[in-house]
Write an enzyme that holds these catalytic residues in place. Structure first.
Site, PDB file in Angstrom:
ATOM      1  N   SER A   1      66.348 -27.711  35.585  1.00 48.69           N
ATOM      2  CA  SER A   1      67.463 -28.579  35.210  1.00 48.69           C
ATOM      3  C   SER A   1      68.017 -28.217  33.834  1.00 48.69           C
ATOM      4  O   SER A   1      67.293 -27.744  32.969  1.00 48.69           O
ATOM      5  CB  SER A   1      66.986 -30.034  35.191  1.00 48.69           C
ATOM      6  OG  SER A   1      66.195 -30.316  36.324  1.00 48.69           O
TER       7      SER A   1
ATOM      8  N   GLY B   1      64.410 -32.429  43.842  1.00 51.42           N
ATOM      9  CA  GLY B   1      65.869 -32.257  43.807  1.00 51.42           C
ATOM     10  C   GLY B   1      66.304 -31.477  45.033  1.00 51.42           C
ATOM     11  O   GLY B   1      65.997 -30.297  45.159  1.00 51.42           O
TER      12      GLY B   1
ATOM     13  N   HIS C   1      69.067 -20.889  27.224  1.00 49.96           N
ATOM     14  CA  HIS C   1      69.978 -20.687  28.356  1.00 49.96           C
ATOM     15  C   HIS C   1      71.304 -21.375  28.023  1.00 49.96           C
ATOM     16  O   HIS C   1      71.610 -22.458  28.476  1.00 49.96           O
ATOM     17  CB  HIS C   1      69.341 -21.309  29.608  1.00 49.96           C
ATOM     18  CG  HIS C   1      70.144 -21.120  30.857  1.00 49.96           C
ATOM     19  ND1 HIS C   1      70.637 -19.908  31.264  1.00 49.96           N
ATOM     20  CD2 HIS C   1      70.517 -22.002  31.819  1.00 49.96           C
ATOM     21  CE1 HIS C   1      71.278 -20.061  32.410  1.00 49.96           C
ATOM     22  NE2 HIS C   1      71.223 -21.319  32.759  1.00 49.96           N
TER      23      HIS C   1
ATOM     24  N   GLY D   1      69.354 -30.808  46.061  1.00 50.19           N
ATOM     25  CA  GLY D   1      70.741 -30.331  45.978  1.00 50.19           C
ATOM     26  C   GLY D   1      70.819 -28.867  46.379  1.00 50.19           C
ATOM     27  O   GLY D   1      69.957 -28.366  47.116  1.00 50.19           O
TER      28      GLY D   1
ATOM     29  N   ASP E   1      63.674 -36.019  46.846  1.00 51.56           N
ATOM     30  CA  ASP E   1      64.925 -36.431  46.201  1.00 51.56           C
ATOM     31  C   ASP E   1      64.982 -37.951  46.232  1.00 51.56           C
ATOM     32  O   ASP E   1      64.322 -38.584  47.058  1.00 51.56           O
ATOM     33  CB  ASP E   1      66.123 -35.838  46.957  1.00 51.56           C
ATOM     34  CG  ASP E   1      67.373 -35.775  46.087  1.00 51.56           C
ATOM     35  OD1 ASP E   1      67.751 -34.663  45.668  1.00 51.56           O
ATOM     36  OD2 ASP E   1      67.979 -36.843  45.811  1.00 51.56           O
TER      37      ASP E   1
ATOM     38  N   ARG F   1      76.412 -26.859  29.305  1.00 45.84           N
ATOM     39  CA  ARG F   1      75.121 -27.365  29.787  1.00 45.84           C
ATOM     40  C   ARG F   1      74.654 -28.512  28.892  1.00 45.84           C
ATOM     41  O   ARG F   1      74.018 -29.447  29.356  1.00 45.84           O
ATOM     42  CB  ARG F   1      74.081 -26.245  29.794  1.00 45.84           C
ATOM     43  CG  ARG F   1      74.408 -25.117  30.757  1.00 45.84           C
ATOM     44  CD  ARG F   1      73.324 -24.057  30.747  1.00 45.84           C
ATOM     45  NE  ARG F   1      73.633 -22.913  31.590  1.00 45.84           N
ATOM     46  CZ  ARG F   1      74.310 -21.840  31.189  1.00 45.84           C
ATOM     47  NH1 ARG F   1      74.767 -21.767  29.945  1.00 45.84           N
ATOM     48  NH2 ARG F   1      74.551 -20.842  32.011  1.00 45.84           N
TER      49      ARG F   1
ATOM     50  N   ARG G   1      76.967 -29.195  36.055  1.00 48.14           N
ATOM     51  CA  ARG G   1      78.192 -29.161  35.257  1.00 48.14           C
ATOM     52  C   ARG G   1      79.451 -29.239  36.110  1.00 48.14           C
ATOM     53  O   ARG G   1      79.480 -28.787  37.239  1.00 48.14           O
ATOM     54  CB  ARG G   1      78.256 -27.834  34.495  1.00 48.14           C
ATOM     55  CG  ARG G   1      77.283 -27.744  33.393  1.00 48.14           C
ATOM     56  CD  ARG G   1      77.587 -26.563  32.524  1.00 48.14           C
ATOM     57  NE  ARG G   1      77.069 -25.318  33.045  1.00 48.14           N
ATOM     58  CZ  ARG G   1      77.341 -24.141  32.517  1.00 48.14           C
ATOM     59  NH1 ARG G   1      78.157 -24.059  31.473  1.00 48.14           N
ATOM     60  NH2 ARG G   1      76.825 -23.039  33.008  1.00 48.14           N
TER      61      ARG G   1
ATOM     62  N   GLY H   1      67.779 -26.803  44.896  1.00 52.08           N
ATOM     63  CA  GLY H   1      66.537 -27.202  45.538  1.00 52.08           C
ATOM     64  C   GLY H   1      66.482 -26.810  47.011  1.00 52.08           C
ATOM     65  O   GLY H   1      65.470 -26.301  47.498  1.00 52.08           O
TER      66      GLY H   1
HETATM   67  C1  LAC Z   1      73.869 -21.387  35.564  1.00 52.29           C
HETATM   68  C2  LAC Z   1      73.500 -22.820  35.457  1.00 52.29           C
HETATM   69  C3  LAC Z   1      72.798 -23.281  36.663  1.00 52.29           C
HETATM   70  O1  LAC Z   1      73.592 -20.641  34.638  1.00 52.29           O
HETATM   71  O2  LAC Z   1      72.779 -23.051  34.305  1.00 52.29           O
HETATM   72  O3  LAC Z   1      74.449 -21.037  36.580  1.00 52.29           O
END
Ligand code: LAC
Length: 311
Positions: free
Chosen positions: A119, A9, A175, A11, A33, A88, A82, A14
């Site tokens: 991810s 990745g 998370h 982005g 990628d 998420r 997002r 990454g």
């Molecule tokens: C954050 C996303 C990347 O917490 O999950 O910023």
């Protein structure tokens, strides 16, 4: 042979992570990628910073997993990020397909690697990677607790006008907005946080931490955070590369620890050259245990949705 680390990745997370790892100069790096030119361009740009910054590791950009062969550590940042207003969890179905393919490719070429998942939705994607890879649980982990804890520490330091380096904390659980900042393990220069910040104010800081990712998405509008996420991954990679046995909150596969079974969730782990070398079963208050269970239930919901989709 030189150590080899692959970042999948190219982005923002990454790319920034590859920069942070290059500046550590402890491994050759491969950036992968699916977008043609993106990893090649970023890798070449990073390589050309070497003479100025003073690192001499090799950095390769590629669309082909063969170039990642025999990596010691692979970090997966692929997937869509997002947009404002999204959780998420809204990324679940899109990213689960991406992670499935990525994991199959990683495992085929680097069967002995330690896999760090980044991810989102993080815990569910770690679960997916663990399932697809067939790797033992010490070799699949997810980055989130370090980031969530860093956010909490930042806000605490701002509140008390002290150095962030004096703050200590642990944020566990999934998370997501059910994550669990552990107040009994939070301190500033050794002084328990509850002695320093009134309860109501502390609750506001906890809430801001829980929404820390969304706050940044709201500012950026077109993506999510990457400086602190990449710094958090780099700290985990350091612990593995240097065999530091560092205690960090990471997403780990639990088999009964904290009363959670068959599921990834953020818990304190000992990180060293073998990946997760131990899960630290610290004592939680009944409220914290309940909150951790609730957070695990939220992860379980996503895992169940993925299982149903895969049938
Ligand atoms: C954050 C996303 C990347 O917490 O999950 O910023």
């Amino acid at each position: 042979m030189r150590r080899k680390i692959t970042v999948v990745g190219a982005g923002n997370v990454g790319g920034t992570l590859t920069q942070r790892l290059a500046e550590r100069n402890y491994a050759d790096l491969v950036l992968i990628d699916i977008v043609e030119g993106l990893p090649q361009g970023k890798a070449l740009d990073l390589l050309q910073a070497g003479p100025v910054v003073g690192y001499d590791c090799n950095i390769t950009g590629s669309n082909n997993y063969e170039d990642s062969a025999n990596s010691d550590i692979v970090i997966v940042t692929s997937g869509v990020a997002r947009k404002p207003g999204m959780s998420r969890d809204d990324l679940l179905y899109t990213n689960m397909e991406i992670i499935k393919t990525v994991t199959q490719n990683v495992v085929k070429h680097s069967p002995k690697c330690i896999l760090i998942m980044v991810s989102n939705p993080l815990d569910a994607m770690a679960q997916m990677a663990h399932h697809v890879s067939g790797f033992p649980k010490n070799r699949v982990l997810g980055m989130a607790g370090v980031l969530d804890t860093a956010r909490f520490r930042t806000f605490l330091a701002q509140e008390l006008k002290v150095s962030v380096t004096d703050t200590q904390a642990f944020v566990l659980g999934g998370h997501g907005d059910t994550m669990v900042p552990l107040l009994d393990y939070t301190s500033v220069a050794g002084v328990p946080i509850k002695q320093l910040i009134p309860k109501e104010r502390l609750a506001e800081i906890v809430e801001r931490t829980q929404n820390g990712g969304a706050e940044i998405v709201k500012h950026l509008k077109t993506g999510s955070a990457f400086y602190a996420p990449s710094a958090s991954v780099a700290q985990m990679v350091d612990a593995i590369v240097y065999d530091q046995k560092k205690i960090l909150p990471c997403a780990a596969y639990l088999e009964g620890e904290f009363g959670i079974r068959g599921l990834f969730a953020g818990v304190p782990v000992k990180l060293g050259k073998n990946g997760i070398e131990q899960i630290m079963e610290i004592k939680l208050s009944p409220d914290e245990q309940k909150a951790l269970q609730k957070s695990a239930d939220a992860v379980k919901e996503l895992v169940d949705l993925m299982s149903a989709k895969m049938k």
